[in-house]
Scaffold this active site. Structure first.
Site, PDB file in Angstrom:
ATOM      1  N   TYR A  56      -8.566 -22.082  43.349  1.00 30.30           N
ATOM      2  CA  TYR A  56      -9.689 -22.398  42.457  1.00 30.30           C
ATOM      3  C   TYR A  56     -10.602 -22.898  42.867  1.00 30.30           C
ATOM      4  O   TYR A  56     -10.503 -24.137  44.397  1.00 30.30           O
ATOM      5  CB  TYR A  56      -8.838 -23.932  41.926  1.00 30.30           C
ATOM      6  CG  TYR A  56      -7.628 -23.322  40.668  1.00 30.30           C
ATOM      7  CD1 TYR A  56      -7.019 -21.533  39.941  1.00 30.30           C
ATOM      8  CD2 TYR A  56      -7.000 -23.915  39.955  1.00 30.30           C
ATOM      9  CE1 TYR A  56      -5.827 -21.564  39.695  1.00 30.30           C
ATOM     10  CE2 TYR A  56      -6.261 -24.020  39.063  1.00 30.30           C
ATOM     11  CZ  TYR A  56      -5.611 -22.204  38.534  1.00 30.30           C
ATOM     12  OH  TYR A  56      -4.485 -21.639  38.263  1.00 30.30           O
ATOM     13  N   SER A 212      -3.409 -21.384  29.475  1.00 34.56           N
ATOM     14  CA  SER A 212      -4.597 -21.074  28.436  1.00 34.56           C
ATOM     15  C   SER A 212      -3.806 -21.262  27.052  1.00 34.56           C
ATOM     16  O   SER A 212      -4.114 -20.115  26.583  1.00 34.56           O
ATOM     17  CB  SER A 212      -5.129 -19.278  28.577  1.00 34.56           C
ATOM     18  OG  SER A 212      -6.102 -19.587  30.306  1.00 34.56           O
ATOM     19  N   PRO A 213      -3.990 -21.996  26.481  1.00 38.02           N
ATOM     20  CA  PRO A 213      -3.331 -22.391  25.223  1.00 38.02           C
ATOM     21  C   PRO A 213      -3.975 -21.435  24.400  1.00 38.02           C
ATOM     22  O   PRO A 213      -4.028 -21.799  22.936  1.00 38.02           O
ATOM     23  CB  PRO A 213      -3.068 -24.440  25.119  1.00 38.02           C
ATOM     24  CG  PRO A 213      -3.652 -24.531  26.155  1.00 38.02           C
ATOM     25  CD  PRO A 213      -4.107 -23.935  27.124  1.00 38.02           C
TER      26      PRO A 213
HETATM   27  P1  NDP Z   1      -7.560 -22.834  28.157  1.00 36.90           P
HETATM   28  O1  NDP Z   1      -7.429 -21.520  27.138  1.00 36.90           O
HETATM   29  O2  NDP Z   1      -7.392 -24.070  26.792  1.00 36.90           O
HETATM   30  O3  NDP Z   1      -9.162 -23.076  27.665  1.00 36.90           O
HETATM   31  C1  NDP Z   1     -10.163 -24.126  28.293  1.00 36.90           C
HETATM   32  C2  NDP Z   1     -11.510 -23.475  28.090  1.00 36.90           C
HETATM   33  O4  NDP Z   1     -11.322 -23.580  26.536  1.00 36.90           O
HETATM   34  C3  NDP Z   1     -12.395 -25.306  28.352  1.00 36.90           C
HETATM   35  O5  NDP Z   1     -12.350 -25.059  29.712  1.00 36.90           O
HETATM   36  C4  NDP Z   1     -13.111 -25.258  27.097  1.00 36.90           C
HETATM   37  O6  NDP Z   1     -14.054 -24.421  28.202  1.00 36.90           O
HETATM   38  C5  NDP Z   1     -13.250 -24.352  26.211  1.00 36.90           C
HETATM   39  N1  NDP Z   1     -12.439 -25.667  24.962  1.00 36.90           N
HETATM   40  C6  NDP Z   1     -11.089 -26.316  25.346  1.00 36.90           C
HETATM   41  N2  NDP Z   1     -11.373 -27.312  24.120  1.00 36.90           N
HETATM   42  C7  NDP Z   1     -11.882 -27.357  23.656  1.00 36.90           C
HETATM   43  C8  NDP Z   1     -12.288 -27.479  22.430  1.00 36.90           C
HETATM   44  N3  NDP Z   1     -11.490 -28.631  21.683  1.00 36.90           N
HETATM   45  N4  NDP Z   1     -13.779 -26.921  21.614  1.00 36.90           N
HETATM   46  C9  NDP Z   1     -14.142 -26.019  22.588  1.00 36.90           C
HETATM   47  N5  NDP Z   1     -13.667 -25.139  23.342  1.00 36.90           N
HETATM   48  C10 NDP Z   1     -12.495 -25.842  24.176  1.00 36.90           C
HETATM   49  O7  NDP Z   1      -6.939 -23.031  29.448  1.00 36.90           O
HETATM   50  P2  NDP Z   1      -7.316 -22.559  30.361  1.00 36.90           P
HETATM   51  O8  NDP Z   1      -7.349 -21.543  30.357  1.00 36.90           O
HETATM   52  O9  NDP Z   1      -8.142 -23.665  30.807  1.00 36.90           O
HETATM   53  O10 NDP Z   1      -5.832 -23.105  31.043  1.00 36.90           O
HETATM   54  C11 NDP Z   1      -5.607 -24.054  31.247  1.00 36.90           C
HETATM   55  C12 NDP Z   1      -5.262 -24.821  32.709  1.00 36.90           C
HETATM   56  O11 NDP Z   1      -3.958 -23.554  33.166  1.00 36.90           O
HETATM   57  C13 NDP Z   1      -6.161 -24.276  34.199  1.00 36.90           C
HETATM   58  O12 NDP Z   1      -6.709 -25.052  33.665  1.00 36.90           O
HETATM   59  C14 NDP Z   1      -5.222 -23.799  35.488  1.00 36.90           C
HETATM   60  O13 NDP Z   1      -4.475 -25.208  35.599  1.00 36.90           O
HETATM   61  C15 NDP Z   1      -4.221 -23.070  34.670  1.00 36.90           C
HETATM   62  N6  NDP Z   1      -4.557 -21.763  34.505  1.00 36.90           N
HETATM   63  C16 NDP Z   1      -3.113 -21.203  35.282  1.00 36.90           C
HETATM   64  C17 NDP Z   1      -3.652 -19.655  35.546  1.00 36.90           C
HETATM   65  C18 NDP Z   1      -2.196 -18.982  35.810  1.00 36.90           C
HETATM   66  O14 NDP Z   1      -2.543 -17.430  36.862  1.00 36.90           O
HETATM   67  N7  NDP Z   1      -1.362 -20.138  36.904  1.00 36.90           N
HETATM   68  C19 NDP Z   1      -4.457 -18.829  35.115  1.00 36.90           C
HETATM   69  C20 NDP Z   1      -5.658 -19.718  34.500  1.00 36.90           C
HETATM   70  C21 NDP Z   1      -5.029 -21.156  33.873  1.00 36.90           C
HETATM   71  P3  NDP Z   1     -15.817 -24.037  27.685  1.00 36.90           P
HETATM   72  O15 NDP Z   1     -15.989 -25.933  27.285  1.00 36.90           O
HETATM   73  O16 NDP Z   1     -16.386 -23.567  28.822  1.00 36.90           O
HETATM   74  O17 NDP Z   1     -15.484 -23.116  26.678  1.00 36.90           O
END
Ligand code: NDP
Length: 328
Positions: A56, A212-213
């Protein structure tokens, strides 16, 4: 908001139902002050797990998190932190990548330094490594645990058969096997968690820290086909992510889901995260956030899960199958 906790698979460790990840945000999309505000908000609301990885922001995400953890001075027995090994932290030589003993040990040492901690609570193999026998990785993880450098080890995006092989090797050799897997899980990605891993929850007692919920924010409901201008989907270099996650069919489903959520008085992100929590095979839902307002909103999912009755869950299936909700 009262946080709730779940056991990480059949281990005795209890993680908060919602946890905080740092992919694309820490050391990249957001300032260090925002990262600190996010961690404070999370911790103050009962979050006890912070997720990270060597890759990361090429190590910078761990450095930022490490500085914040040090500054906060939260007692070490009140939170857990992870790292992941496989992709390296920038170097691309064969010794700098993968799951062979050399890189796993070096990656662990580097993560400990960057995070400024004496041990990692969770250490994940970020992907399977076709160039390393699984037994070599199991041995190495076992030794890191014996040395007190790692508490629990697991996998991320491994297949069910690879996880079974790791467990079989660990059993045969009286070693500690993987406790948890980190798969993607949300309304649009369900195969691994709901079907492929189904036989692993009761047999090896697999825990899951799901990623990525919101499908990178698509399930927040804010995106058009171009992607919201202030979001990760418009960041340079992430065209592949927009290409992978954003399409018209999904945006149509999002509209139906929004209607369902609104009927319960919930925003779509809260509804979508609560939907993940309804699955008992999920140990913790890892949230991503680029603003504290997003995190504050998403934390409401812990209580919102009680509103998702079997009838609502059935309606979600209808929407995802593309049916119209005429009677809602
Ligand atoms: P999400 O799918 O929940 O995406 C999060 C992003 O969505 C935020 O950064 C923001 O991005 C947007 N968002 C979140 N909440 C809101 C809201 N209430 N209103 C509007 N936009 C919102 O989760 P991630 O993809 O970030 O995954 C979570 C964690 O999982 C990562 O941080 C990492 O630690 C882990 N991960 C692990 C992986 C693996 O291969 N093991 C791969 C990917 C993630 P924005 O503001 O830019 O739109």
């Amino acid at each position: 908001m009262t946080m709730r906790y779940r056991r990480l698979g059949n281990s005795g460790l209890q993680l908060s139902e919602l946890s905080l990840g740092s992919w694309l945000t820490f050391g990249k999309q957001i300032t260090d002050d925002t990262a600190e505000a996010l961690m404070r908000t999370a911790y103050d609301n009962g979050v006890n797990f912070f997720d990270n990885a060597e890759i990361y922001a090429r190590g910078e995400s761990e450095r930022v998190m490490g500085r914040i953890l040090k500054k906060m001075e939260w007692p070490r027995d009140t939170w857990t932190v992870s790292s992941k090994v496989f992709f390296g932290s920038g170097g691309k030589l064969p010794t700098q990548l993968g799951l062979h003993r050399k890189h796993v040990v070096e990656a662990c040492h580097a993560a400990l330094q960057r995070l400024q901690v004496e041990y990692l609570d969770l250490f994940f193999c970020h992907r399977p490594d076709p160039n390393t026998p699984i037994g070599e990785t199991v041995w190495t993880m076992h030794q890191l645990i014996m040395q007190g450098k790692v508490m629990y080890w697991g996998t991320s995006e491994w297949s069910a058969s690879e996880i079974k092989e790791a467990h079989a090797f660990a059993r045969e050799n009286h070693l500690i096997g993987p406790v948890m897997e980190q798969p993607q899980y949300n309304m649009f990605h369900r195969e691994k968690v709901e079907r492929e891993f189904a036989s692993l929850y009761d047999t090896v007692g697999l825990g899951t820290t799901i990623w990525s919920p919101l499908a990178s924010g698509i399930l927040s409901g804010k995106h058009t086909l171009e992607g919201d201008a202030s979001s990760r989907l418009r960041m340079a270099g992430l065209e592949w992510l927009k290409e992978r996650e954003l399409n018209e069919t999904r945006l149509n489903r999002v509209e139906g889901l929004k209607t369902l959520a609104a009927g319960l008085g919930l925003s779509l992100p809260v509804f979508a995260i609560a939907w993940c929590l309804k699955n008992p095979s999920v140990s913790t839902v890892m949230l991503g956030a680029s603003r504290t307002t997003q995190l504050e909103e998403n934390l409401k999912a812990v209580e919102a899960q009680d509103q998702l009755t079997p009838d609502i869950m059935a309606r979600v299936e209808q929407v995802l199958a593309g049916e119209r909700l005429s009677t809602w």
